[in-house]
Design an enzyme around this catalytic site. Structure first.
Site, PDB file in Angstrom:
ATOM      1  N   ARG A 238      22.026   6.895 -15.167  1.00 26.26           N
ATOM      2  CA  ARG A 238      21.312   7.315 -13.956  1.00 26.26           C
ATOM      3  C   ARG A 238      22.085   8.441 -13.284  1.00 26.26           C
ATOM      4  O   ARG A 238      23.311   8.497 -13.357  1.00 26.26           O
ATOM      5  CB  ARG A 238      21.182   6.145 -12.981  1.00 26.26           C
ATOM      6  CG  ARG A 238      20.124   5.151 -13.370  1.00 26.26           C
ATOM      7  CD  ARG A 238      19.937   4.102 -12.299  1.00 26.26           C
ATOM      8  NE  ARG A 238      21.025   3.169 -12.240  1.00 26.26           N
ATOM      9  CZ  ARG A 238      22.023   3.197 -11.373  1.00 26.26           C
ATOM     10  NH1 ARG A 238      22.070   4.144 -10.453  1.00 26.26           N
ATOM     11  NH2 ARG A 238      22.978   2.293 -11.397  1.00 26.26           N
TER      12      ARG A 238
ATOM     13  N   TYR B 257      16.295   9.189 -19.936  1.00 26.63           N
ATOM     14  CA  TYR B 257      17.046   7.942 -20.052  1.00 26.63           C
ATOM     15  C   TYR B 257      16.768   6.927 -18.942  1.00 26.63           C
ATOM     16  O   TYR B 257      16.710   7.292 -17.759  1.00 26.63           O
ATOM     17  CB  TYR B 257      18.551   8.256 -20.065  1.00 26.63           C
ATOM     18  CG  TYR B 257      19.359   7.093 -20.590  1.00 26.63           C
ATOM     19  CD1 TYR B 257      19.341   6.792 -21.948  1.00 26.63           C
ATOM     20  CD2 TYR B 257      20.095   6.275 -19.755  1.00 26.63           C
ATOM     21  CE1 TYR B 257      20.052   5.710 -22.443  1.00 26.63           C
ATOM     22  CE2 TYR B 257      20.807   5.197 -20.244  1.00 26.63           C
ATOM     23  CZ  TYR B 257      20.780   4.923 -21.597  1.00 26.63           C
ATOM     24  OH  TYR B 257      21.479   3.850 -22.095  1.00 26.63           O
TER      25      TYR B 257
ATOM     26  N   LYS C 158      13.802   1.366 -11.285  1.00 29.36           N
ATOM     27  CA  LYS C 158      14.556   1.653 -10.065  1.00 29.36           C
ATOM     28  C   LYS C 158      13.706   2.444  -9.066  1.00 29.36           C
ATOM     29  O   LYS C 158      13.751   2.197  -7.864  1.00 29.36           O
ATOM     30  CB  LYS C 158      15.828   2.433 -10.407  1.00 29.36           C
ATOM     31  CG  LYS C 158      16.709   1.744 -11.431  1.00 29.36           C
ATOM     32  CD  LYS C 158      17.168   0.392 -10.948  1.00 29.36           C
ATOM     33  CE  LYS C 158      18.084  -0.280 -11.954  1.00 29.36           C
ATOM     34  NZ  LYS C 158      18.472  -1.621 -11.509  1.00 29.36           N
TER      35      LYS C 158
ATOM     36  N   HIS D 132      17.672  -5.728  -5.650  1.00 31.06           N
ATOM     37  CA  HIS D 132      18.340  -5.591  -6.952  1.00 31.06           C
ATOM     38  C   HIS D 132      18.963  -6.940  -7.308  1.00 31.06           C
ATOM     39  O   HIS D 132      20.177  -7.121  -7.213  1.00 31.06           O
ATOM     40  CB  HIS D 132      19.402  -4.483  -6.810  1.00 31.06           C
ATOM     41  CG  HIS D 132      19.983  -4.003  -8.096  1.00 31.06           C
ATOM     42  ND1 HIS D 132      21.209  -3.377  -8.176  1.00 31.06           N
ATOM     43  CD2 HIS D 132      19.510  -4.025  -9.369  1.00 31.06           C
ATOM     44  CE1 HIS D 132      21.466  -3.044  -9.431  1.00 31.06           C
ATOM     45  NE2 HIS D 132      20.452  -3.436 -10.177  1.00 31.06           N
TER      46      HIS D 132
ATOM     47  N   SER E 136      25.145  -2.743 -10.651  1.00 35.33           N
ATOM     48  CA  SER E 136      24.818  -2.507 -12.065  1.00 35.33           C
ATOM     49  C   SER E 136      26.023  -2.834 -12.954  1.00 35.33           C
ATOM     50  O   SER E 136      27.165  -2.545 -12.596  1.00 35.33           O
ATOM     51  CB  SER E 136      24.468  -1.032 -12.271  1.00 35.33           C
ATOM     52  OG  SER E 136      23.467  -0.669 -11.360  1.00 35.33           O
TER      53      SER E 136
ATOM     54  N   CYS F 242      27.482  -5.621 -13.772  1.00 33.16           N
ATOM     55  CA  CYS F 242      28.453  -6.630 -13.295  1.00 33.16           C
ATOM     56  C   CYS F 242      28.089  -8.026 -13.789  1.00 33.16           C
ATOM     57  O   CYS F 242      28.574  -9.010 -13.249  1.00 33.16           O
ATOM     58  CB  CYS F 242      28.499  -6.654 -11.772  1.00 33.16           C
ATOM     59  SG  CYS F 242      29.461  -5.337 -11.073  1.00 33.16           S
TER      60      CYS F 242
ATOM     61  N   ASP G 204      17.118  -8.402 -13.144  1.00 37.86           N
ATOM     62  CA  ASP G 204      17.506  -7.172 -12.444  1.00 37.86           C
ATOM     63  C   ASP G 204      16.848  -6.982 -11.077  1.00 37.86           C
ATOM     64  O   ASP G 204      17.479  -6.434 -10.188  1.00 37.86           O
ATOM     65  CB  ASP G 204      17.189  -5.959 -13.336  1.00 37.86           C
ATOM     66  CG  ASP G 204      17.904  -4.695 -12.886  1.00 37.86           C
ATOM     67  OD1 ASP G 204      19.090  -4.781 -12.530  1.00 37.86           O
ATOM     68  OD2 ASP G 204      17.279  -3.619 -12.881  1.00 37.86           O
TER      69      ASP G 204
ATOM     70  N   ARG H 213      22.119   0.451 -24.214  1.00 42.64           N
ATOM     71  CA  ARG H 213      21.206  -0.595 -23.726  1.00 42.64           C
ATOM     72  C   ARG H 213      20.368  -1.217 -24.833  1.00 42.64           C
ATOM     73  O   ARG H 213      20.124  -0.610 -25.870  1.00 42.64           O
ATOM     74  CB  ARG H 213      20.223   0.030 -22.711  1.00 42.64           C
ATOM     75  CG  ARG H 213      20.876   0.696 -21.508  1.00 42.64           C
ATOM     76  CD  ARG H 213      21.298  -0.312 -20.473  1.00 42.64           C
ATOM     77  NE  ARG H 213      21.918   0.295 -19.320  1.00 42.64           N
ATOM     78  CZ  ARG H 213      21.774  -0.135 -18.072  1.00 42.64           C
ATOM     79  NH1 ARG H 213      21.009  -1.177 -17.815  1.00 42.64           N
ATOM     80  NH2 ARG H 213      22.401   0.446 -17.083  1.00 42.64           N
TER      81      ARG H 213
HETATM   82  C1  OXD Z   1      21.061  -0.434 -13.375  1.00 42.92           C
HETATM   83  C2  OXD Z   1      20.102  -0.946 -14.368  1.00 42.92           C
HETATM   84  O1  OXD Z   1      21.631   0.649 -13.579  1.00 42.92           O
HETATM   85  O2  OXD Z   1      19.615  -2.054 -14.181  1.00 42.92           O
HETATM   86  O3  OXD Z   1      21.254  -1.115 -12.357  1.00 42.92           O
HETATM   87  O4  OXD Z   1      19.795  -0.245 -15.340  1.00 42.92           O
HETATM   88 MN    MN Z   2      20.083  -2.867 -12.250  1.00 39.12          MN
END
Ligand code: OXD
Ligand code: MN
Length: 639
Positions: free
Chosen positions: A102, A251, A260, A280, A302, A304, A327, A421
């Site tokens: 991101r 991406y 998001k 989130h 993100s 974690c 998420d 991912r």
């Molecule tokens: C993030 C995702 O970056 O979920 O939080 O992809």
């Molecule tokens: Mn996320």
């Protein structure tokens, strides 16, 4: 500004006639015959995008298996995807190495007034709670990039639903993109196609999302199999028009606009207007040995471990954890005052490195079919590899890294990109909750905040009340990860794990959270903070984490049930009493005393850092209730 002038392309205009749309569609050779089912609003949106982007073809996605197969075939031909033959229906994409995460610095929210988007920072301080763009610069940014950007390419129109189709908590969007990879991934991550289009047949509103991978000014793509324009990438949101415009990146969150951009940034602004919460957060259900089930939602920054927690495999006998989402949570109080949550997504876009049979066996049972992998490494036996899978691959296979180069363990660089991912349908997770698609959502009993805190922050503590819990969310900090463009292991403020995802002024967001307490009848969930990542003197993790986290959830559940004897008051909140934790079969070397210890000087420093952060970043937008919480914390620590 060229022929098209500076007109706003995405706010619907009344002069667009049905007939003109049909002409456009005929001219561009509509592949699927849906013209009669398309609402005037959708026609107008497509028409505007066609005029602006000038694609050679328009494809309205029906979401079918056939369509997916055709797109995969096309992407294999164009070398965007390669087959991963070891597994059923699995594919691997390698991106341009400049397009891997991101791009927070290039992500903007457009409102008339700057103060609607970002708080009033102290003069001379750079705001870190979002980026504002004026309506004029928004239009200019579009007109500098989009005219003719789809020449020679197919424009795909993806009607999609965030949340189960038809749920009162769901919302509809339409993403227009020139990337077949985005179509394939959106089909996994959201519900797309005919059922959604049917919901739009009246004049229902929807979120308009326009995406193009773009073309560099030079006209040349460094990686033709992964077209993008990293130099000019920009991600724009205009909440007042329910509009998202994304250019230059193919991406993840930059291009799968339901995630998001819609479910969090635009979603949070809709939630504010309509009186609910777009967060989130993962959602999971826990059943204890007595058969009682409760649901919790948990916010972590993100990368974690949200996916790991959502798919937790409990080490304590008799407990069952089931996954609703990993998420994002949309949560709304129902008529009875129960906070109900849905997962607006349909798949997992999970960070691959670190996922293994040890850390997340449920994910390992989930991701090896019907999956699009991106930027992971591949193996000579036709499989995939990432850091953490050392024990899962046979020693005699050779590994090709995410750049497509031969790789060995002595290469000294990761084989998979740290933000690589898997993109996998949620329904195939063996622990998916039976109610994960329930239209009314699941009832939430507890909210957890957490982050990566190597020092000072105990394993778990509970807020004194709702307002203190909101303060705990606002005070979240965590080590930076690879999900965005940040470098190094600095401890960053990440309030509510939403710092990259706020759709409006964080001060107003806090006031919105605080206002939940004033709702009549609202049964407010209890709020907790957890930290799986505390380290000892030698840098070793003090807590084993993963499946053992059930012990923390068990304490949380017993607190939710009203058990008063298992907690004691501390300066930062309620802490578990020493004997309140189930410790049977826990490794001997877990030092619970150290895990729960509170160091006065650490907390004095923490509170002064928080005061500085709020002063600098929120200025006059800081709610008085938050200042009261800082003062109270400071006072309790000094006692
Ligand atoms: C993030 C995702 O970056 O979920 O939080 O992809
Ligand atoms: Mn996320």
């Amino acid at each position: 500004m060229g022929r098209l002038g500076r007109r706003n392309y995405f706010e619907f205009e009344t002069h667009h006639q049905h007939a003109s749309f049909n002409q456009e569609i005929r001219r561009f050779g509509l592949k699927h015959g849906y013209a009669s089912a398309i609402s005037p609003k959708l026609k107008s949106f497509i028409d505007n995008c066609v005029e602006l982007c000038q694609p050679s073809d328009v494809h309205i996605c029906d979401g079918s298996e056939r369509e997916y197969k055709d797109l995969i075939e096309l992407m294999v031909k164009e070398r965007t995807l390669q087959k991963v033959p070891k597994y059923e229906n699995c594919w691997l994409a390698r991106t341009n190495p400049k397009d891997v995460a991101r791009v927070e610095s290039k992500t903007f929210i457009c409102t008339q007034e700057k103060s609607e988007t970002v708080p009033d920072t102290k003069p001379g301080v750079k705001g870190t709670l979002g980026n504002w763009i004026s309506p004029q610069h928004y239009d200019e940014a579009i007109m500098e990039r989009f005219p003719g950007c789809m020449k020679g390419r197919t424009m795909y129109v993806i009607p999609f639903s965030m949340g189960p189709v038809g749920s009162p908590l769901s919302k509809i969007g339409v993403e227009i993109t020139d990337s077949p990879y985005v179509v394939g991934s959106m089909r996994v991550m959201t519900r797309i196609g005919t059922p959604v289009l049917n919901q739009l047949d009246s004049d229902q509103t929807f979120v308009k999302a326009l995406h193009s991978v773009g073309t560099p000014v030079s006209g040349k793509h460094e990686f033709p199999e992964w077209p993008c324009d990293p130099e000019r990438t920009i991600i724009l949101h205009k909440p007042a028009a329910n509009e998202i415009v994304s250019y230059g990146s193919g991406y993840g969150g930059n291009s799968l606009l339901g995630k998001k951009c819609f479910a969090l940034r635009i979603g949070s602004t809709i939630a504010k207007r309509e009186g609910w919460l777009a967060e989130h957060m993962l959602i999971l259900g826990i059943t204890n040995p007595a058969g009682q089930k409760k649901y919790i939602a948990a916010a972590f920054p993100s990368a974690c471990g949200k996916t790991n927690l959502a798919m937790l495999n409990p080490t304590l006998p008799g407990y069952k954890v089931q996954c609703v989402g990993d998420d994002i949570a949309w949560m709304k109080f129902d008529k009875e005052g129960v906070l109900r949550a849905i997962n607006p997504e349909n798949g997992f876009f999970g960070v691959a490195p670190g996922t293994s049979d040890k850390t997340n066996p449920i994910a390992m049972q989930t991701v090896f079919k019907n999956t699009i992998f991106t930027n992971v490494a591949s193996t000579s036996d036709g499989g995939v590899y990432w850091e953490g899978m050392e024990d899962e691959v046979s020693p005699d296979v050779t590994i090709t890294d995410w750049h497509g180069k031969p790789w060995t363990r002595s290469s000294g660089i990761p084989a998979a990109h740290p933000n690589s991912r898997f993109c996998t349908p949620a329904a195939q997770c063996p622990t998916i909750d039976p109610a994960w698609e329930s239209p009314e959502g699941v009832p939430i009993s507890a909210i957890i905040f957490g982050g990566r805190r190597p020092k000072g922050v105990p394993l778990v503590y509970e807020s004194f009340d709702w307002q203190h819990g909101v303060f705990m969310g606002a005070s979240m900090r965590s080590e930076a990860t690879a999900a965005a463009e940040h470098k190094g292991k600095v401890i960053m403020h990440d309030p509510f794990a939403m710092r990259p995802f706020f759709g409006y002024n964080f001060g107003d967001y806090l006031k919105h959270w605080l206002s939940m307490e004033r709702r009549t009848k609202a049964q407010l969930p209890k709020i907790f903070h957890v930290n799986w990542f505390r380290k000892g003197e030698q840098g070793e993790f003090l807590w084993p984490g993963f499946g053992e986290n059930i012990r923390v959830l068990d304490w949380i559940l017993r607190r939710v049930e009203g058990n008063k004897d298992i907690a004691s008051v501390s300066p930062i909140g309620y802490l578990p009493k020493p004997d309140a934790f189930i410790t049977s079969n826990l490794a001997d070397d877990v030092d619970l005393d150290e895990l729960f210890s509170l160091d006065k000087s650490f907390w004095e420093q923490e509170v002064s850092e928080l005061q500085k952060y709020f002063n600098e970043q929120l200025g006059a937008d800081m709610p008085t209730a938050m200042q009261a919480e800082i003062d109270a914390l400071k006072h309790r620590i000094s006692q």
